[in-house]
Design an enzyme around this catalytic site. Sequence first.
Site, PDB file in Angstrom:
ATOM      1  N   HIS A   1      -1.022  16.528  13.253  1.00 43.55           N
ATOM      2  CA  HIS A   1      -0.218  17.106  13.046  1.00 43.55           C
ATOM      3  C   HIS A   1      -0.651  17.032  11.943  1.00 43.55           C
ATOM      4  CE1 HIS A   1       1.076  12.580  12.536  1.00 43.55           C
ATOM      5  NE2 HIS A   1       1.488  13.232  11.747  1.00 43.55           N
TER       6      HIS A   1
ATOM      7  N   PHE B   1       5.468   1.859  13.202  1.00 48.02           N
ATOM      8  CA  PHE B   1       5.724   3.216  12.126  1.00 48.02           C
ATOM      9  C   PHE B   1       4.245   3.521  13.124  1.00 48.02           C
ATOM     10  CE2 PHE B   1       4.713   5.835   8.645  1.00 48.02           C
ATOM     11  CZ  PHE B   1       5.669   6.769   8.972  1.00 48.02           C
ATOM     12  N   ASP B   2       4.096   5.230  13.138  1.00 48.94           N
ATOM     13  CA  ASP B   2       3.106   6.079  13.169  1.00 48.94           C
ATOM     14  C   ASP B   2       1.231   5.494  12.291  1.00 48.94           C
ATOM     15  OD1 ASP B   2       4.872   7.550  13.542  1.00 48.94           O
ATOM     16  OD2 ASP B   2       3.693   8.818  11.414  1.00 48.94           O
TER      17      ASP B   2
ATOM     18  N   LYS C   1       9.787   3.894  -0.884  1.00 48.82           N
ATOM     19  CA  LYS C   1      11.339   3.879   0.319  1.00 48.82           C
ATOM     20  C   LYS C   1      12.535   3.468  -0.431  1.00 48.82           C
ATOM     21  CE  LYS C   1       8.550   5.174   3.149  1.00 48.82           C
ATOM     22  NZ  LYS C   1       7.166   5.904   3.526  1.00 48.82           N
TER      23      LYS C   1
ATOM     24  N   TYR D   1      -6.010  -6.084 -16.220  1.00 45.67           N
ATOM     25  CA  TYR D   1      -6.984  -5.902 -15.047  1.00 45.67           C
ATOM     26  C   TYR D   1      -6.225  -7.715 -14.005  1.00 45.67           C
ATOM     27  CZ  TYR D   1     -10.147  -5.562 -11.357  1.00 45.67           C
ATOM     28  OH  TYR D   1     -10.890  -5.203  -9.941  1.00 45.67           O
TER      29      TYR D   1
HETATM   30  N1  F0G Z   1       6.345   2.017   7.590  1.00 47.68           N
HETATM   31  C1  F0G Z   1       7.327   2.735   8.003  1.00 47.68           C
HETATM   32  C2  F0G Z   1       8.196   2.319   8.741  1.00 47.68           C
HETATM   33  C3  F0G Z   1       7.651   4.180   7.543  1.00 47.68           C
HETATM   34  O1  F0G Z   1       8.497   4.553   7.849  1.00 47.68           O
HETATM   35  C4  F0G Z   1       6.154   4.204   6.709  1.00 47.68           C
HETATM   36  C5  F0G Z   1       5.770   5.201   6.089  1.00 47.68           C
HETATM   37  C6  F0G Z   1       5.267   3.179   5.992  1.00 47.68           C
HETATM   38  C7  F0G Z   1       5.423   2.113   7.356  1.00 47.68           C
HETATM   39  C8  F0G Z   1       4.109   3.351   5.287  1.00 47.68           C
HETATM   40  O2  F0G Z   1       4.216   3.499   4.506  1.00 47.68           O
HETATM   41  O3  F0G Z   1       3.265   5.570   3.821  1.00 47.68           O
HETATM   42  O4  F0G Z   1       4.016   3.848   2.097  1.00 47.68           O
HETATM   43  O5  F0G Z   1       1.558   4.058   3.601  1.00 47.68           O
HETATM   44  N2  F0G Z   1       6.940   6.169   6.153  1.00 47.68           N
HETATM   45  C9  F0G Z   1       6.448   7.656   5.767  1.00 47.68           C
HETATM   46  C10 F0G Z   1       7.728   8.500   6.720  1.00 47.68           C
HETATM   47  C11 F0G Z   1       5.660   8.269   5.558  1.00 47.68           C
HETATM   48  O6  F0G Z   1       7.684   9.477   6.004  1.00 47.68           O
HETATM   49  O7  F0G Z   1       8.856   8.357   7.324  1.00 47.68           O
HETATM   50  P1  F0G Z   1       3.410   4.458   3.128  1.00 47.68           P
END
Ligand code: F0G
Length: 467
Positions: free
Chosen positions: A450, A124-125, A258, A72
């Site tokens: 989406h 990013f979203d 990634k 842990y």
């Molecule tokens: N920042 C970037 C630039 C990303 O592309 C993503 C995720 C995240 C943060 C968030 O990371 O998914 O591990 O929580 N991108 C994926 C995509 C989901 O399909 O581009 P995560």
Amino acid sequence: MELPFAESYRIKMVETIKRSTRQEREQWIKEANYNLFALKSDYVFIDLLTDSGTGAMSDRQWSAMMLGDESYAGARSYYNMKNAIKEILGFDYFLPAHQGRAAENVLFSTIIRKGDVLPGNSHFDTTKGHIEFRQAVAIDCTIDEAKNTQLEIPFKGNVDTAKLEKVLWQYPREQIPAVVLTVTNNTAGGQPVSMENIKAVAALCKKYGVLLLMDSARFAENAYFIKTREAGYADKSIKEIVREMFSYADIMTMSSKKDAIVNIGGFVAFKSQELWKSCQKFCIMNEGFITYGGMSGRDMNALAVGLDEGTEFDYLETRIRQVEYLGMKLDEYGIPYQRPAGGHAIFVDARRVLRHVPKEQFIAQTLGIELYLEAGIRAVEIGALLADRDPVTRENRYPDLELLRLAIPRRTYTNNHMDVIAVALKNVYDRRDSITKGYSIAYEEPIMRHFTVELEPAETRKEAVEL
Ligand code: F0G
């Protein structure tokens, strides 16, 4: 004769994927309400939905998993991860998290307050989501050239430093918790940021006393582009370039799914011990104790090895040349995409393909459905569905670009698969003028629609009933 290029690995384990008939796909996509996220993966032949967590781990990573320490607190696996983050990235402090957005949550819970502004390059979203959820504002300062898909420039992910300085100058320092630099710039098409631009952004941060946060999901791919495109870096190793990139950052958030080539995992790393300490409570509350943060010991071990493999030139060359190969195939068929090819994906310019579909009927989504029907290939819409509605007016937002992202998982598909993707797109492209109708929304959630949206072919659209 010059030897052709080939992958820098061979295959030890395979996973079966199945072809299907067009008739089956018509049924399945209808049952999925024309939402590609709602398809069973068994109904997909080549899955390009994302490059996140979908890569193939190496023999070294799998063997490291067997050595995972599941204690842990203070596990050996935690220290393996800590050493990799220190040696490869140059950060002294970090908190593990189960993925990138969880790392953002831990950090942003500490540094963002209502009314703050965070300038950057195409957040990013999830990053934007975490900022807006806290009633703060993400200001996009990406260079305007990124909006012209046909313009070929080497660092299309760059920040426009004049736009950035305007924001830094306009708001008081206390209202700007950080500048967010995303490497590579996913939303703009997996486009890299140059070292020169990183330095310029860091210099502005210093001038205005603001922290520089690097959203680093694809940092190694960014380093590859610096090595191959920027003057003065050709003779440096990827690891040297990575160290230099992060020498300018105060904080990094990482989606390890990634460029650390694991199926789950993430972290936030700090130069400041003080900031690391003040974030710990949010890690403990939301992720887990500070030496595992939502990850198992075996996952932390695989991540540590992945950081090393992901920053090796031979691996990156194989990876990026595969994306480039797909781009070259599309060039052969005249299919327009965000140029030059990005690090992790090809972004097809759907508006230039489907000229008859009105924007209200979701152009890139329509192209995505056509590609699925054609060959069982699943891509993802980066267009009006994703852009969603304005949080205040609730009006649909129509972004500058309607893109269909073909994200290539790491070490997963062969160039034969790339050939299939290109020909499938060509077939859709050849009949593009017969595609005149898109889709309308039958059901949508108030935010992040989406993922769960239900669509129907536009001709069967029922007009909204006036209440
Ligand atoms: N920042 C970037 C630039 C990303 O592309 C993503 C995720 C995240 C943060 C968030 O990371 O998914 O591990 O929580 N991108 C994926 C995509 C989901 O399909 O581009 P995560």
